[in-house]
Design a protein around this motif. Sequence first.
Motif, mmCIF file in Angstrom:
data_model
loop_
_atom_site.group_PDB
_atom_site.id
_atom_site.type_symbol
_atom_site.label_atom_id
_atom_site.label_comp_id
_atom_site.label_asym_id
_atom_site.label_seq_id
_atom_site.Cartn_x
_atom_site.Cartn_y
_atom_site.Cartn_z
ATOM 1 N N ALA A 66 0.833 -1.210 0.000
ATOM 2 C CA ALA A 66 0.000 0.000 0.000
ATOM 3 C C ALA A 66 0.863 1.254 0.000
ATOM 4 O O ALA A 66 1.921 1.290 0.643
ATOM 5 N N PRO A 67 0.485 2.296 -0.736
ATOM 6 C CA PRO A 67 1.255 3.544 -0.741
ATOM 7 C C PRO A 67 1.396 4.111 0.676
ATOM 8 O O PRO A 67 0.462 4.062 1.478
ATOM 9 N N GLY A 68 2.571 4.639 0.963
ATOM 10 C CA GLY A 68 2.833 5.210 2.273
ATOM 11 C C GLY A 68 2.269 6.608 2.420
ATOM 12 O O GLY A 68 1.776 7.211 1.453
ATOM 13 N N PRO A 69 2.374 7.182 3.611
ATOM 14 C CA PRO A 69 1.756 8.485 3.879
ATOM 15 C C PRO A 69 2.580 9.693 3.434
ATOM 16 O O PRO A 69 2.081 10.811 3.512
ATOM 17 N N LEU A 70 3.830 9.491 2.978
ATOM 18 C CA LEU A 70 4.656 10.640 2.615
ATOM 19 C C LEU A 70 4.037 11.414 1.456
ATOM 20 O O LEU A 70 3.707 10.834 0.421
ATOM 21 N N GLN A 71 3.921 12.719 1.613
ATOM 22 C CA GLN A 71 3.371 13.569 0.576
ATOM 23 C C GLN A 71 4.432 14.108 -0.371
ATOM 24 O O GLN A 71 4.115 14.643 -1.437
ATOM 25 N N GLU A 72 5.696 13.977 0.006
ATOM 26 C CA GLU A 72 6.808 14.403 -0.844
ATOM 27 C C GLU A 72 8.070 13.671 -0.392
ATOM 28 O O GLU A 72 8.104 13.102 0.693
ATOM 29 N N ASP A 73 9.090 13.671 -1.248
ATOM 30 C CA ASP A 73 10.346 13.020 -0.895
ATOM 31 C C ASP A 73 10.902 13.626 0.395
ATOM 32 O O ASP A 73 10.793 14.848 0.614
#
Length: 421
Positions: A66-73
Motif C-alpha cells: 500500500a502507498p505510504g503516507p509521505l506527501q513528498e520526498d
Amino acid sequence: MSERSPISPRSPRAALEPEQVPPPPRRSDVARSPLVVFGNAVITFIILVMLATGGVYIYGKQALEAPGPLQEDKVVNIPARAGKGDIAEVLQREGVIDANRWVFLGAVFALKAAQDLKPGEYLFQKNANLRDVIGTIVDGKVVQHSITIPEGLTSEQIVARLSENDIFTGSIREMPREGTLLPETYKFPRGTSREQVIQRMQREQKRVLADIWERRSGEVPVRTPEQLVTLASIVEKETGRADERSRVAAVFANRLQKKMKLQSDPTIIYGLVGGKGTLGRPIKRSEIQQPSPYNTYVVDGLPPGPIANPGRASLEATANPARTRDLFFVADGTGGHTFTETYDAHQKNVAKLRAIEKAAQNDAVEPPEEQPQAAPVAPAGDGNSTAGAVAPRQAPAKQQRPRNPPARQGAAQPSGTPVAQ
C-alpha cells in the motif's frame, strides 16, 4: 373365525406415537479411538491455522504494497545503534510509515530483515510503501552529499573547508603535505570522518598522478612525479583558463630548459603566507627580492615543493605542455594572457596593459568639483622591483571600482617589468 384381541381405545396422540422406539445405533469402536479423536483435532487446528495464515498473508501483502503516507520526498536520519523499535518510532514521527508501528515490526520480521537494518541518512520517495522503506534501509542506500574542492587551494585551506562542513565528523590528526590532495567533486554520506575524506583525496591524487606521469611528454624538464606536481601547482595559480594551461606550462618548461628563473608571483605569495594561500594585498616591491625558498624571482629552478594542490587539468597540461618557444606572458586586460618569445615583444605587451589599466582607472575616478586632485602617493617600498608588477598606488579620493578591471599579470616576468597582483 379366528379370535381377535380386543381393541383398546387410544387417544389420537397415542395412536400416532410408535408402540416401540428403536434404540440408538451404537458408536463404532474406531470412532471412539483416541487416535481418531486426536487426528480430527489436529486437522481442525491445521485448517484454522491455514485460514489464519491466509488472512495474515493477504493483510500483510496489502500493508507492504500500500502507498505510504509521505506527501513528498523526504530525508530521514536513522541514528547509529538504533533498534527496530527506535527505527519504527523515527519513521512514524517523520511520517514515513503509518501510525501502527507494529505493522512495521511485523513486516521486518516477515522480510527477515531484523539483523540487516542499517543506520544512516536515507531519502524516502513520495508515497514509498513499507517494502520499499525497509528495502532502502536494508540496502544501506544512504544519501550521498556532494562536496567540491576547487583547484588551487592549499592543504590548509582544504582542511579548513572540511572542518567547517557539518556533514563530516572527527578531526584531522595531521596537516596533509602540500600537493597531495586532488581537488575534485566527491560524494560522502553524512557522518564520514574527516580523516577518511583526506585519505580518499590522497588516494585519488596518487592514482591520477601515476596515470598522468606514465603519459607525460619526454620533453618535460622534471625528473619525478613530485616535481611535476610542484610545477603544475604554479601553472594552477597562474591561470584559471582551460585554453591557456598548456601554454602557460610551456613557458615554465621552456624557462627551466634555458636555466631561466621562473619568476612567478604566486611563489612569492606562498613564501610569505605559506598554507594560508592569499596575501590579501598587492605584492610590495621589497618582497619581490625578499629571500625565500619559494620565491622564484630569487631561486633557480623549481621551489622545494608545491604551492597549492593542482587539479587534474593542470597536471595534464604540465605533463604535456604546448609546443611553443614562449618565454614570457602578461595579462591582456580581458582576463587572458598574451604570450611572447622575446623580451622586447613582452615589453610592448606590458606597455599595452599599463595603458589599459590607466584608462580603467581614469574612468573609475570622479574629478573633484572645485580643487584639482592631489597627486597619488606611492606606498612604502624600496623601489627596486625586478618582477612583473608594481604595487598599485594609493587610490585618489572618491575612487569607484571599475566595471571590468584588467586581469593580474601572469608570471614569468623579466627583470624591470611592472608586476600586478
